[in-house]
Design a protein around this motif. Structure first.
Motif, PDB file in Angstrom:
ATOM      1  N   ARG A   1      41.493  26.154  50.762  1.00 52.99           N
ATOM      2  CA  ARG A   1      41.801  27.424  51.264  1.00 52.99           C
ATOM      3  C   ARG A   1      40.875  28.742  50.803  1.00 52.99           C
ATOM      4  NH1 ARG A   1      47.725  28.183  48.370  1.00 52.99           N
ATOM      5  NH2 ARG A   1      47.036  28.535  46.257  1.00 52.99           N
ATOM      6  N   LEU A   2      40.691  29.759  51.686  1.00 55.40           N
ATOM      7  CA  LEU A   2      39.527  30.644  51.229  1.00 55.40           C
ATOM      8  C   LEU A   2      40.181  31.718  50.572  1.00 55.40           C
ATOM      9  CD1 LEU A   2      36.706  31.903  51.475  1.00 55.40           C
ATOM     10  CD2 LEU A   2      37.663  33.013  53.722  1.00 55.40           C
ATOM     11  N   GLY A   3      39.789  32.214  49.125  1.00 58.20           N
ATOM     12  CA  GLY A   3      40.303  33.509  48.629  1.00 58.20           C
ATOM     13  C   GLY A   3      39.217  34.575  48.852  1.00 58.20           C
ATOM     14  N   LEU A   4      39.838  35.744  48.757  1.00 56.95           N
ATOM     15  CA  LEU A   4      38.938  37.045  48.932  1.00 56.95           C
ATOM     16  C   LEU A   4      39.454  38.019  47.890  1.00 56.95           C
ATOM     17  CD1 LEU A   4      39.014  37.508  52.669  1.00 56.95           C
ATOM     18  CD2 LEU A   4      37.035  36.632  51.394  1.00 56.95           C
ATOM     19  N   ALA A   5      38.329  38.392  47.367  1.00 58.95           N
ATOM     20  CA  ALA A   5      38.548  39.620  45.979  1.00 58.95           C
ATOM     21  C   ALA A   5      37.433  40.555  46.277  1.00 58.95           C
ATOM     22  CB  ALA A   5      38.742  38.967  45.047  1.00 58.95           C
ATOM     23  N   ASP A   6      37.934  41.668  45.725  1.00 55.31           N
ATOM     24  CA  ASP A   6      36.640  42.695  45.519  1.00 55.31           C
ATOM     25  C   ASP A   6      36.362  42.461  43.803  1.00 55.31           C
ATOM     26  OD1 ASP A   6      37.489  43.747  47.945  1.00 55.31           O
ATOM     27  OD2 ASP A   6      38.514  45.410  47.183  1.00 55.31           O
ATOM     28  N   VAL A   7      34.871  42.578  43.802  1.00 58.00           N
ATOM     29  CA  VAL A   7      34.567  42.500  42.481  1.00 58.00           C
ATOM     30  C   VAL A   7      33.615  43.583  41.915  1.00 58.00           C
ATOM     31  CG1 VAL A   7      34.748  40.125  42.523  1.00 58.00           C
ATOM     32  CG2 VAL A   7      32.357  41.104  43.117  1.00 58.00           C
ATOM     33  N   ARG A   8      33.604  43.969  40.763  1.00 57.92           N
ATOM     34  CA  ARG A   8      32.615  45.024  40.180  1.00 57.92           C
ATOM     35  C   ARG A   8      31.369  44.109  39.603  1.00 57.92           C
ATOM     36  NH1 ARG A   8      35.428  48.307  38.030  1.00 57.92           N
ATOM     37  NH2 ARG A   8      35.040  49.991  39.499  1.00 57.92           N
TER      38      ARG A   8
ATOM     39  N   GLY B   1      34.047  36.190  48.469  1.00 58.04           N
ATOM     40  CA  GLY B   1      34.774  35.096  48.661  1.00 58.04           C
ATOM     41  C   GLY B   1      34.610  33.674  47.541  1.00 58.04           C
ATOM     42  N   PHE B   2      35.660  33.223  47.440  1.00 57.27           N
ATOM     43  CA  PHE B   2      35.464  31.771  46.703  1.00 57.27           C
ATOM     44  C   PHE B   2      36.570  30.896  47.343  1.00 57.27           C
ATOM     45  CE2 PHE B   2      38.980  34.523  45.092  1.00 57.27           C
ATOM     46  CZ  PHE B   2      40.053  33.821  44.947  1.00 57.27           C
TER      47      PHE B   2
ATOM     48  N   GLU C   1      33.242  41.280  37.476  1.00 53.87           N
ATOM     49  CA  GLU C   1      34.914  41.340  37.145  1.00 53.87           C
ATOM     50  C   GLU C   1      35.604  41.576  38.252  1.00 53.87           C
ATOM     51  OE1 GLU C   1      36.241  44.889  35.213  1.00 53.87           O
ATOM     52  OE2 GLU C   1      34.329  45.973  35.384  1.00 53.87           O
ATOM     53  N   TYR C   2      36.598  40.782  38.497  1.00 52.77           N
ATOM     54  CA  TYR C   2      37.517  41.095  39.737  1.00 52.77           C
ATOM     55  C   TYR C   2      38.340  42.245  39.513  1.00 52.77           C
ATOM     56  CZ  TYR C   2      35.961  36.433  41.234  1.00 52.77           C
ATOM     57  OH  TYR C   2      35.146  35.205  41.837  1.00 52.77           O
ATOM     58  N   ILE C   3      38.574  42.920  40.571  1.00 57.31           N
ATOM     59  CA  ILE C   3      39.429  44.285  40.329  1.00 57.31           C
ATOM     60  C   ILE C   3      40.387  44.318  41.237  1.00 57.31           C
ATOM     61  CG2 ILE C   3      37.585  45.469  39.309  1.00 57.31           C
ATOM     62  CD1 ILE C   3      36.783  46.815  42.032  1.00 57.31           C
ATOM     63  N   ASN C   4      40.373  43.452  42.496  1.00 57.04           N
ATOM     64  CA  ASN C   4      41.453  43.516  43.491  1.00 57.04           C
ATOM     65  C   ASN C   4      41.588  42.282  44.023  1.00 57.04           C
ATOM     66  OD1 ASN C   4      43.352  44.693  45.058  1.00 57.04           O
ATOM     67  ND2 ASN C   4      41.806  45.432  46.772  1.00 57.04           N
ATOM     68  N   ASP C   5      42.539  41.578  44.298  1.00 52.60           N
ATOM     69  CA  ASP C   5      42.877  40.317  44.896  1.00 52.60           C
ATOM     70  C   ASP C   5      43.325  40.491  46.446  1.00 52.60           C
ATOM     71  OD1 ASP C   5      43.259  37.594  45.494  1.00 52.60           O
ATOM     72  OD2 ASP C   5      44.821  37.594  44.054  1.00 52.60           O
ATOM     73  N   HIS C   6      42.691  39.957  47.370  1.00 51.07           N
ATOM     74  CA  HIS C   6      43.191  39.938  48.713  1.00 51.07           C
ATOM     75  C   HIS C   6      44.004  38.970  49.208  1.00 51.07           C
ATOM     76  CE1 HIS C   6      40.777  43.687  49.448  1.00 51.07           C
ATOM     77  NE2 HIS C   6      39.848  43.019  49.215  1.00 51.07           N
ATOM     78  N   GLY C   7      44.123  37.770  48.346  1.00 54.02           N
ATOM     79  CA  GLY C   7      44.957  36.615  48.699  1.00 54.02           C
ATOM     80  C   GLY C   7      44.109  35.485  49.233  1.00 54.02           C
ATOM     81  N   VAL C   8      44.709  34.491  49.571  1.00 58.49           N
ATOM     82  CA  VAL C   8      44.179  33.071  50.032  1.00 58.49           C
ATOM     83  C   VAL C   8      44.411  33.010  51.782  1.00 58.49           C
ATOM     84  CG1 VAL C   8      43.801  32.244  47.871  1.00 58.49           C
ATOM     85  CG2 VAL C   8      45.899  31.823  49.135  1.00 58.49           C
ATOM     86  N   PHE C   9      43.539  32.299  52.445  1.00 56.77           N
ATOM     87  CA  PHE C   9      43.938  32.100  53.599  1.00 56.77           C
ATOM     88  C   PHE C   9      43.390  30.566  54.213  1.00 56.77           C
ATOM     89  CE2 PHE C   9      42.407  36.293  52.583  1.00 56.77           C
ATOM     90  CZ  PHE C   9      43.346  37.249  53.311  1.00 56.77           C
ATOM     91  N   ASP C  10      44.201  30.139  54.951  1.00 59.93           N
ATOM     92  CA  ASP C  10      43.937  28.901  55.691  1.00 59.93           C
ATOM     93  C   ASP C  10      42.693  28.803  56.602  1.00 59.93           C
ATOM     94  OD1 ASP C  10      45.085  29.639  57.675  1.00 59.93           O
ATOM     95  OD2 ASP C  10      46.653  28.483  58.186  1.00 59.93           O
ATOM     96  N   ASP C  11      42.333  30.023  57.006  1.00 60.48           N
ATOM     97  CA  ASP C  11      40.900  29.863  57.735  1.00 60.48           C
ATOM     98  C   ASP C  11      40.406  31.469  57.721  1.00 60.48           C
ATOM     99  OD1 ASP C  11      39.199  29.447  59.676  1.00 60.48           O
ATOM    100  OD2 ASP C  11      40.283  29.412  61.464  1.00 60.48           O
ATOM    101  N   VAL C  12      39.385  31.586  58.131  1.00 59.20           N
ATOM    102  CA  VAL C  12      38.485  32.622  57.579  1.00 59.20           C
ATOM    103  C   VAL C  12      39.320  33.966  58.432  1.00 59.20           C
ATOM    104  CG1 VAL C  12      36.373  34.024  58.088  1.00 59.20           C
ATOM    105  CG2 VAL C  12      36.353  31.810  57.264  1.00 59.20           C
TER     106      VAL C  12
END
Length: 223
Positions: free
Chosen positions: A94-101, A122-123, A174-185
């Protein structure tokens, strides 16, 4: 888990190019899932150049097959390629999305973004041995060497997110905001988030500005 194993237009492991690529990189590798995903991780990390300047708003540019076709892309499609390869051998992803500095970048990239915050980084998360494990195959070895950071390893057991420091002890990411994980893009979510953060990068017709060069070239020019 079914949603994390299916092929989609983004996780398109049923594309002939992706099928062939997976087979090539698993040749001679044992059938043990961790051994296989470690081999695929290194292949994604080092054979696809990381280049944030190639962002486009066409959906196919975020697919696994396009990452292979282009040979250079940014963190999200590289993560999707690893996730698609994992699904093809029965490993849920599953795709993870976050904002990073980003504390280690190029002046050209910071000027282009007008920020040191990278939106929608993305990770990929992989389900191995009964638990979800994070893997981040974004920065290829050559770029890491130019940036004087160790290439990020992945052992299939521990989360592999980002190097916190460079070789000389400077802060890296550094990770500053987590947008969650997704089964598709979540394509619209990603594009809308990028457009809100970097509206100056988009033309009147809604298309992103074309940028030449690469982060590797930026770093090389500074050396």
């Amino acid at each position: 888990m079914e949603n994390y194993l299916r092929a989609t237009p983004f996780f398109d492991y049923d594309h002939p190019a992706v099928e062939t690529w997976v087979q090539q990189h698993l040749a001679g590798v044992s059938d043990e899932p961790v051994a296989q995903i470690k081999a695929l991780y290194l292949a994604v990390r080092d054979s696809i150049q990381y280049n944030p300047y190639v962002f486009r708003t066409e959906p196919r540019t975020l697919s696994a097959s396009y990452a292979l076709e282009s040979g250079e892309t940014y963190c999200i499609p590289k993560a999707v390629l690893l996730g698609a390869a994992a699904r093809s051998i029965g490993i849920p992803s599953r795709l993870g999305l976050a904002d990073v500095r980003n504390h280690l970048s190029s002046p050209k990239l910071i000027e282009w973004l007008r920020s040191d915050i990278f939106r929608m980084h993305g990770f990929i998360e992989l389900y191995l041995n009964g638990r979800w494990v994070k893997a981040t195959p974004a920065f290829n070895r050559q770029l890491c060497e130019l940036m004087k950071v160790e290439p990020l390893p992945f052992d299939g057991v521990n989360d592999s997110v980002f190097q916190e420091f460079t070789e000389d002890g400077q802060a890296h990411m550094e990770y500053i905001n987590d947008h969650g994980v997704f089964d598709d893009v979540p394509f619209d979510f990603i594009v809308d988030g990028v457009r809100r953060a970097y509206g100056h990068l988009f033309e009147a017709d809604g298309q992103p500005q074309t940028m030449t060069g690469s982060l590797e070239q930026d770093i090389s020019d500074r050396s």
